[in-house]
Design a protein around this motif. Structure first.
Motif, PDB file in Angstrom:
ATOM      1  N   PHE A  43      39.730  63.774  28.427  1.00 52.34           N
ATOM      2  CA  PHE A  43      40.982  63.180  27.959  1.00 52.34           C
ATOM      3  C   PHE A  43      42.074  64.252  27.891  1.00 52.34           C
ATOM      4  O   PHE A  43      42.450  64.706  26.804  1.00 52.34           O
ATOM      5  CB  PHE A  43      40.779  62.536  26.586  1.00 52.34           C
ATOM      6  CG  PHE A  43      39.607  61.588  26.549  1.00 52.34           C
ATOM      7  CD1 PHE A  43      39.646  60.384  27.241  1.00 52.34           C
ATOM      8  CD2 PHE A  43      38.463  61.909  25.827  1.00 52.34           C
ATOM      9  CE1 PHE A  43      38.562  59.510  27.213  1.00 52.34           C
ATOM     10  CE2 PHE A  43      37.379  61.041  25.795  1.00 52.34           C
ATOM     11  CZ  PHE A  43      37.427  59.837  26.495  1.00 52.34           C
ATOM     12  N   PRO A  44      42.610  64.678  29.042  1.00 53.56           N
ATOM     13  CA  PRO A  44      43.634  65.733  29.041  1.00 53.56           C
ATOM     14  C   PRO A  44      44.838  65.414  28.158  1.00 53.56           C
ATOM     15  O   PRO A  44      45.458  66.313  27.610  1.00 53.56           O
ATOM     16  CB  PRO A  44      44.059  65.827  30.506  1.00 53.56           C
ATOM     17  CG  PRO A  44      42.908  65.295  31.273  1.00 53.56           C
ATOM     18  CD  PRO A  44      42.282  64.247  30.407  1.00 53.56           C
ATOM     19  N   PHE A  45      45.144  64.132  27.982  1.00 49.48           N
ATOM     20  CA  PHE A  45      46.302  63.776  27.156  1.00 49.48           C
ATOM     21  C   PHE A  45      46.142  64.253  25.720  1.00 49.48           C
ATOM     22  O   PHE A  45      47.137  64.533  25.049  1.00 49.48           O
ATOM     23  CB  PHE A  45      46.591  62.268  27.205  1.00 49.48           C
ATOM     24  CG  PHE A  45      45.593  61.409  26.492  1.00 49.48           C
ATOM     25  CD1 PHE A  45      45.744  61.116  25.145  1.00 49.48           C
ATOM     26  CD2 PHE A  45      44.505  60.885  27.169  1.00 49.48           C
ATOM     27  CE1 PHE A  45      44.829  60.321  24.488  1.00 49.48           C
ATOM     28  CE2 PHE A  45      43.587  60.085  26.517  1.00 49.48           C
ATOM     29  CZ  PHE A  45      43.734  59.800  25.168  1.00 49.48           C
ATOM     30  N   LEU A  46      44.907  64.390  25.227  1.00 52.79           N
ATOM     31  CA  LEU A  46      44.718  64.906  23.868  1.00 52.79           C
ATOM     32  C   LEU A  46      45.202  66.352  23.778  1.00 52.79           C
ATOM     33  O   LEU A  46      45.848  66.742  22.807  1.00 52.79           O
ATOM     34  CB  LEU A  46      43.252  64.801  23.448  1.00 52.79           C
ATOM     35  CG  LEU A  46      42.699  63.383  23.279  1.00 52.79           C
ATOM     36  CD1 LEU A  46      41.215  63.431  22.949  1.00 52.79           C
ATOM     37  CD2 LEU A  46      43.472  62.614  22.225  1.00 52.79           C
ATOM     38  N   THR A  47      44.899  67.126  24.809  1.00 53.36           N
ATOM     39  CA  THR A  47      45.360  68.514  24.858  1.00 53.36           C
ATOM     40  C   THR A  47      46.878  68.564  24.919  1.00 53.36           C
ATOM     41  O   THR A  47      47.518  69.288  24.157  1.00 53.36           O
ATOM     42  CB  THR A  47      44.767  69.228  26.091  1.00 53.36           C
ATOM     43  OG1 THR A  47      43.347  69.185  26.020  1.00 53.36           O
ATOM     44  CG2 THR A  47      45.248  70.669  26.180  1.00 53.36           C
TER      45      THR A  47
END
Length: 184
Positions: A43-47
Motif C-alpha cells: 500500500f504505497p499510499f500509506l507511505t
C-alpha cells in the motif's frame, strides 16, 4: 483531437502509456532511494500519505526532477525539459494508472514526442476520449486500486502486478483513522 486521429495513432498512445508507467516507476523508486523512504510495497499510499503531512518531505528535488506529493499522485517535473509525469500510488506497485489530463500532459511535455502528430485542444476532454477509445480497442484495460470502489485505466500489454485491497479497519485506532484515504 478527433476519434480518427486516436485510431490512426493508437500504437503511439499504447507506447506512451508504457513509457508513462516505466518513467513513473523509475521516478518513484529514485525518490524512495535518494530520500531513504521505507516504502510500503502493498500500500504505497500509506507511505506517501505520511509524507504529505510534512511540507519538508512532500516536495523537493531528486536528481534533475522536482517533486510534489499530493492527492493520489506524486508530481514530477524535469528541471530542464519541463517534462511532467504524475506517478500514481494508489495501485500497489503498479504505477500505470492513466488519468485523462495527466496522461496528455505527459505526452504534451515529453520532448521525445515532439512534434506531436495531432493537436491537443483540451487535455482533460481529449484525454477522456483517448482512454475511452483505447479501452474499446482493447489496448487499455480497467484496473482496481488498493481501495474499494476506486479503479483506473492502464495499458493492457504490461507485466501484471497483484494489487491488494486495503482494509481501512487495519489502521483504525479506537474511532480515529490513522491515515486519511481522501486526496489532499
Amino acid at each position: 483531437m478527433t476519434e480518427e486521429e486516436i485510431h490512426l495513432h493508437q500504437k503511439f498512445f499504447e507506447n506512451c502509456a508504457k513509457d508513462y508507467r516505466n518513467l513513473a516507476k523509475e521516478l518513484i523508486f529514485m525518490l524512495v532511494e535518494i530520500k531513504k523512504i521505507k516504502l510500503n510495497e502493498d500500500f504505497p499510499f500509506l507511505t506517501f500519505n505520511k509524507l504529505k503531512e510534512n511540507p519538508k518531505l512532500s516536495r523537493g528535488k531528486v536528481q534533475d526532477w522536482n517533486f510534489f506529493i499530493h492527492g493520489y499522485h506524486c508530481h514530477f517535473i524535469h528541471i530542464k525539459t519541463r517534462h511532467e509525469v504524475e506517478a500514481p500510488f494508489m495501485f500497489g506497485m503498479d504505477f500505470s494508472d492513466l488519468d485523462p489530463y495527466f496522461f496528455l500532459l505527459f505526452i504534451e511535455t515529453n520532448p521525445a514526442y515532439q512534434p506531436l502528430p495531432f493537436n491537443i485542444r483540451d487535455k482533460f476532454k481529449d484525454g477522456e476520449k483517448v482512454l475511452k477509445i483505447m479501452l474499446e480497442l482493447g489496448l487499455f484495460e480497467k484496473i482496481n486500486s488498493n481501495i474499494e470502489e476506486h479503479s483506473g485505466i492502464a495499458v493492457k500489454d504490461r507485466e501484471k502486478i497483484q494489487i491488494k485491497l486495503y482494509n481501512e479497519e487495519m489502521d483504525k485506532i479506537g474511532n480515529k483513522t490513522k491515515f486519511n484515504l481522501k486526496p489532499v
